[in-house]
Design a protein around this motif. Structure first.
Motif, PDB file in Angstrom:
ATOM      1  N   GLU A 284       0.829  -1.211   0.000  1.00 43.18           N
ATOM      2  CA  GLU A 284       0.000   0.000   0.000  1.00 43.18           C
ATOM      3  C   GLU A 284       0.858   1.253   0.000  1.00 43.18           C
ATOM      4  N   ILE A 355       2.146  -3.688  17.882  1.00 46.02           N
ATOM      5  CA  ILE A 355       2.432  -2.983  19.131  1.00 46.02           C
ATOM      6  C   ILE A 355       2.701  -4.042  20.200  1.00 46.02           C
ATOM      7  N   MET A 374      -3.579   4.106  18.864  1.00 44.65           N
ATOM      8  CA  MET A 374      -2.322   4.601  18.297  1.00 44.65           C
ATOM      9  C   MET A 374      -2.627   5.183  16.913  1.00 44.65           C
ATOM     10  N   ASN A 375      -2.642   4.348  15.876  1.00 43.46           N
ATOM     11  CA  ASN A 375      -2.886   4.831  14.508  1.00 43.46           C
ATOM     12  C   ASN A 375      -4.120   4.194  13.872  1.00 43.46           C
ATOM     13  N   GLY A 378      -5.091   0.094   9.674  1.00 47.46           N
ATOM     14  CA  GLY A 378      -4.548   0.344   8.340  1.00 47.46           C
ATOM     15  C   GLY A 378      -4.827  -0.831   7.419  1.00 47.46           C
ATOM     16  N   GLY A 379      -3.811  -1.192   6.651  1.00 49.65           N
ATOM     17  CA  GLY A 379      -3.988  -2.317   5.729  1.00 49.65           C
ATOM     18  C   GLY A 379      -3.492  -3.625   6.305  1.00 49.65           C
ATOM     19  N   LYS A 399       9.413   1.353  25.705  1.00 49.07           N
ATOM     20  CA  LYS A 399       9.587   2.308  26.814  1.00 49.07           C
ATOM     21  C   LYS A 399      10.743   1.894  27.736  1.00 49.07           C
TER      22      LYS A 399
HETATM   23  O1  0RQ Z   1       6.133   5.402  20.791  1.00 41.74           O
HETATM   24  O2  0RQ Z   1       7.648   7.073  19.863  1.00 41.74           O
HETATM   25  O3  0RQ Z   1       6.259   7.553  21.902  1.00 41.74           O
HETATM   26  O4  0RQ Z   1       8.177   5.928  22.021  1.00 41.74           O
HETATM   27  O5  0RQ Z   1       4.649   2.935  19.763  1.00 41.74           O
HETATM   28  O6  0RQ Z   1       6.684   2.427  17.793  1.00 41.74           O
HETATM   29  O7  0RQ Z   1       8.772   1.153  17.574  1.00 41.74           O
HETATM   30  O8  0RQ Z   1       8.665   3.512  16.562  1.00 41.74           O
HETATM   31  O9  0RQ Z   1       7.394   1.532  15.573  1.00 41.74           O
HETATM   32  O10 0RQ Z   1       7.030   3.448  13.859  1.00 41.74           O
HETATM   33  O11 0RQ Z   1       7.193   1.029  13.252  1.00 41.74           O
HETATM   34  O12 0RQ Z   1       5.163   1.914  14.472  1.00 41.74           O
HETATM   35  C1  0RQ Z   1       2.513  -0.606  15.209  1.00 41.74           C
HETATM   36  C2  0RQ Z   1       2.435   1.844  15.645  1.00 41.74           C
HETATM   37  C3  0RQ Z   1       4.592   0.732  14.927  1.00 41.74           C
HETATM   38  C4  0RQ Z   1       2.693   1.011  13.259  1.00 41.74           C
HETATM   39  C5  0RQ Z   1       3.044   0.738  14.769  1.00 41.74           C
HETATM   40  C6  0RQ Z   1       5.197   2.706  21.056  1.00 41.74           C
HETATM   41  C7  0RQ Z   1       6.657   3.044  20.886  1.00 41.74           C
HETATM   42  C8  0RQ Z   1       6.574   4.295  20.024  1.00 41.74           C
HETATM   43  C9  0RQ Z   1       5.817   3.510  17.698  1.00 41.74           C
HETATM   44  P1  0RQ Z   1       7.129   6.592  21.177  1.00 41.74           P
HETATM   45  P2  0RQ Z   1       7.981   2.215  16.884  1.00 41.74           P
HETATM   46  P3  0RQ Z   1       6.752   2.035  14.207  1.00 41.74           P
HETATM   47  C10 0RQ Z   1       0.615  -0.209   6.610  1.00 41.74           C
HETATM   48  C11 0RQ Z   1       0.145  -1.297   7.538  1.00 41.74           C
HETATM   49  C12 0RQ Z   1      -0.660  -0.635  12.326  1.00 41.74           C
HETATM   50  C13 0RQ Z   1      -1.121  -0.459  10.915  1.00 41.74           C
HETATM   51  C14 0RQ Z   1      -0.332  -1.203   9.908  1.00 41.74           C
HETATM   52  C15 0RQ Z   1       1.201   0.889  12.977  1.00 41.74           C
HETATM   53  C16 0RQ Z   1       5.398   3.968  19.094  1.00 41.74           C
HETATM   54  O13 0RQ Z   1       3.380   0.096  12.464  1.00 41.74           O
HETATM   55  O14 0RQ Z   1       0.450   1.826  13.182  1.00 41.74           O
HETATM   56  O15 0RQ Z   1       0.439  -2.108  10.186  1.00 41.74           O
HETATM   57  N1  0RQ Z   1       0.734  -0.311  12.534  1.00 41.74           N
HETATM   58  N2  0RQ Z   1      -0.541  -0.794   8.675  1.00 41.74           N
HETATM   59  O16 0RQ Z   1       7.297   3.271  22.120  1.00 41.74           O
HETATM   60  C17 0RQ Z   1       3.273   0.838  24.583  1.00 41.74           C
HETATM   61  C18 0RQ Z   1       3.768  -1.224  23.603  1.00 41.74           C
HETATM   62  C19 0RQ Z   1       4.375  -0.513  22.521  1.00 41.74           C
HETATM   63  C20 0RQ Z   1       4.368   0.882  22.570  1.00 41.74           C
HETATM   64  C21 0RQ Z   1       5.352   0.234  20.729  1.00 41.74           C
HETATM   65  N3  0RQ Z   1       3.734  -2.553  23.630  1.00 41.74           N
HETATM   66  N4  0RQ Z   1       3.218  -0.507  24.587  1.00 41.74           N
HETATM   67  N5  0RQ Z   1       3.802   1.566  23.584  1.00 41.74           N
HETATM   68  N6  0RQ Z   1       4.986   1.304  21.442  1.00 41.74           N
HETATM   69  N7  0RQ Z   1       5.003  -0.898  21.385  1.00 41.74           N
HETATM   70  C22 0RQ Z   1       0.256   1.251   6.865  1.00 41.74           C
HETATM   71  C23 0RQ Z   1      -1.126   1.699   6.502  1.00 41.74           C
HETATM   72  O17 0RQ Z   1      -2.015   0.988   6.662  1.00 41.74           O
HETATM   73  C24 0RQ Z   1      -1.350   3.059   5.942  1.00 41.74           C
END
Ligand code: 0RQ
Length: 495
Positions: A284, A355, A374-375, A378-379, A399
């Motif tokens: 995507e 996550i 969070m977000n 998505g896909g 964290k």
């Molecule tokens: O937060 O920056 O405040 O510390 O989540 O985590 O490790 O930077 O990872 O940028 O790859 O994002 C799943 C959110 C990962 C994203 C997710 C906290 C962590 C940090 C981000 P801070 P990272 P990334 C294509 C496919 C769902 C949709 C999808 C996502 C922040 O990949 O939105 O896959 N995926 N779509 O500290 C508390 C936990 C945590 C946590 C991470 N267990 N508990 N906080 N974090 N794990 C896209 C589309 O569909 C358009």
């Protein structure tokens, strides 16, 4: 040109309190940037005058700050769907100011056509070019634009000269028929073109054109660090090993990769691994790393819904070398880029980020500690459930180590154990194929959990019912989450 040139304020005058507005683009790529700000200003003025002003907001996926950020800060959104990633919009959702419903991205356009969202009052569409009869060349993201333009009562065009007119041909606009007349979608390889290079909009619905040259508001990535590098290398080594074993065909299979820092690092590792041949992407979001790998010949073709690349990469690398890229890229509507039927047909290897995962292989992609959005999904669901091989990656801890990404039971479930084949952290790889829940728990604890949490999770299994199928202790299953909420560190968990 039969269309009026409007100021952003004149365009915003078509948007009224309670209107449902659909926006072009997918991620900040191709999403409107100037009319959105004017809508936010109008909302503030209306509210200052004591009148309510909120709209319903339908987008392709996340957008830029000029759309999500501006409207969230103006408290101008009644409901919003689907994916978002702007910090102010996330805040407005989590403090209850916006009703947010999170959907699989492939399903959105058809649900709009089915009428599940009611009438679409206005569509705001970013364009690189438009002809007098309403043929529009879209920009860097397609999203739901074809459906939005078809259903909306009125259309406003943001004509953005930051995107050159010569990109005509980059897009493949195709909309399936709806049931009971639907036929199969003839995408049999990632590079298939089945539709039109332009989006045809009924000119009588076009209220006018707002001119701009604002670039896409795509943020940069965190540099690859030790953890993300190791995750990427583990994914690449695992896939190279599967290819050698013959469980992946020798020609390799098209790759889908999610968005974010980890996804960017994974792609970098795939490109560098000598055991992986040049490959195609059916995905995507096309990120910076893909463009780099295309220049090196590691990726030979990329089909996506958007070019979510930094403004410099878009301008200098892609538009600056369009002769090189034009036969290696195609942008499709999200109901085609993410279509479950096509994902299964092409046999994609899908790589998305969690996550949180649990020891049985269920995945939480969306909620921090079960409650905070969070977000969005998505896909990731469109691809995971229908893939040839689905992989989830994440760092084993978050964290600073106070949160284990692997827990007894996910605090919110997006992808179930039935869809998830492999989990990969910086610690290693858990291959879950053909394993029972108890065997999966062993594989995940041994290979993916951080050393600080291995004992805790092994101890958890000891205090469960020991049920032969899925061992759980229902009264303790969220102790790690509760411990974090009480002491701020899951390492203090007692069973
Ligand atoms: O937060 O920056 O405040 O510390 O989540 O985590 O490790 O930077 O990872 O940028 O790859 O994002 C799943 C959110 C990962 C994203 C997710 C906290 C962590 C940090 C981000 P801070 P990272 P990334 C294509 C496919 C769902 C949709 C999808 C996502 C922040 O990949 O939105 O896959 N995926 N779509 O500290 C508390 C936990 C945590 C946590 C991470 N267990 N508990 N906080 N974090 N794990 C896209 C589309 O569909 C358009």
């Amino acid at each position: 040109m039969p269309f009026k040139v409007l100021t952003p304020e004149e365009a915003a005058s078509h948007i009224f309190h309670g209107a449902t507005v659909a926006f072009s683009g997918f991620t900040p790529a191709g999403s409107p940037k100037v009319v959105s700000k004017a809508i936010a200003d109008k909302a503030k003025k209306e509210q200052e005058a004591g009148r309510e002003f909120k709209i319903g907001m339908i987008t392709g996926a996340s957008t830029g700050d000029s759309l999500d950020g501006e409207l969230a800060r103006a408290n101008a959104v009644k409901f919003r769907t689907p994916y978002q990633s702007n910090k102010d919009m996330r805040g407005a959702i989590n403090n209850g100011h916006v009703e947010y419903f999170d959907m699989h991205l492939s399903g959105l356009a058809q649900e709009m056509r089915y009428g599940f969202f009611g009438a679409i009052d206005v569509a705001i569409i970013e364009a690189a070019d438009i002809t007098p009869n309403g043929e529009v060349v879209l920009t860097s993201g397609v999203g739901i634009s074809p459906t939005a333009a078809k259903l909306a009562k009125k259309v406003i065009i943001e004509l953005n000269s930051n995107h050159p007119k010569f990109i005509k041909g980059l897009h493949d606009i195709y909309q399936p028929l709806d049931p009971p007349y639907r036929k199969s979608i003839p995408v049999y390889s990632p590079d298939a073109r089945i539709g039109d290079p332009v989006l045809r909009i009924d000119p009588s619905k076009i209220m006018g054109i707002v001119e701009t040259n604002a670039p896409d508001e795509v943020g940069g990535f965190a540099p690859v660090d030790e953890v993300t590098q190791k995750i990427g290398d583990n994914v690449a080594d695992f896939l190279a090993g599967e290819l050698k074993k013959g469980t992946i065909p020798s020609e390799f299979l098209p790759i889908q990769s999610g968005v974010g820092n980890i996804a960017n690092a994974v792609l970098g590792s795939l490109g560098k691994n000598p055991g992986i041949p040049p490959f195609k992407m059916y995905t995507e979001v096309i990120q910076d790393a893909v463009v780099e790998l295309m220049k090196n010949g590691d990726i030979t073709f990329a089909s996506g819904c958007s070019l979510t690349v930094s403004p410099e990469v878009l301008k200098n690398d892609i538009y600056g070398n369009f002769d090189f890229f034009k036969d290696k890229l195609v942008l499709r509507p999200q109901e085609i880029s993410n279509n479950p039927e096509i994902v299964r047909q092409l046999g994609l290897i899908t790589i998305n980020t969690a996550i949180e995962a649990d020891i049985f292989g269920n995945i939480n992609s969306t909620h921090v500690l079960g409650t905070k959005m969070m977000n969005g999904i998505g896909g990731s669901g469109d691809f995971t459930r229908n893939s040839f091989l689905s992989i989830f990656t994440c760092p084993s801890v978050a964290k600073g180590g106070s949160i284990s990404a692997i827990v007894p039971m996910v605090s919110h479930e997006d992808h179930s154990e039935h869809s998830v084949k492999v989990i990969i952290t910086e610690q290693g790889v858990a291959d879950l194929r053909g394993k029972s829940p108890r065997q999966r728990a062993e594989a995940i604890i041994e290979n993916c959990v951080h050393p600080d949490y291995k004992e805790t999770l092994r101890d958890y299994l000891m205090v469960t019912s020991g049920h032969p199928q899925t061992p759980q202790a229902l009264d303790k299953v969220f102790n790690m989450h509760s411990e974090f909420l009480t002491s701020g560190d899951m390492r203090n968990t007692k069973w």
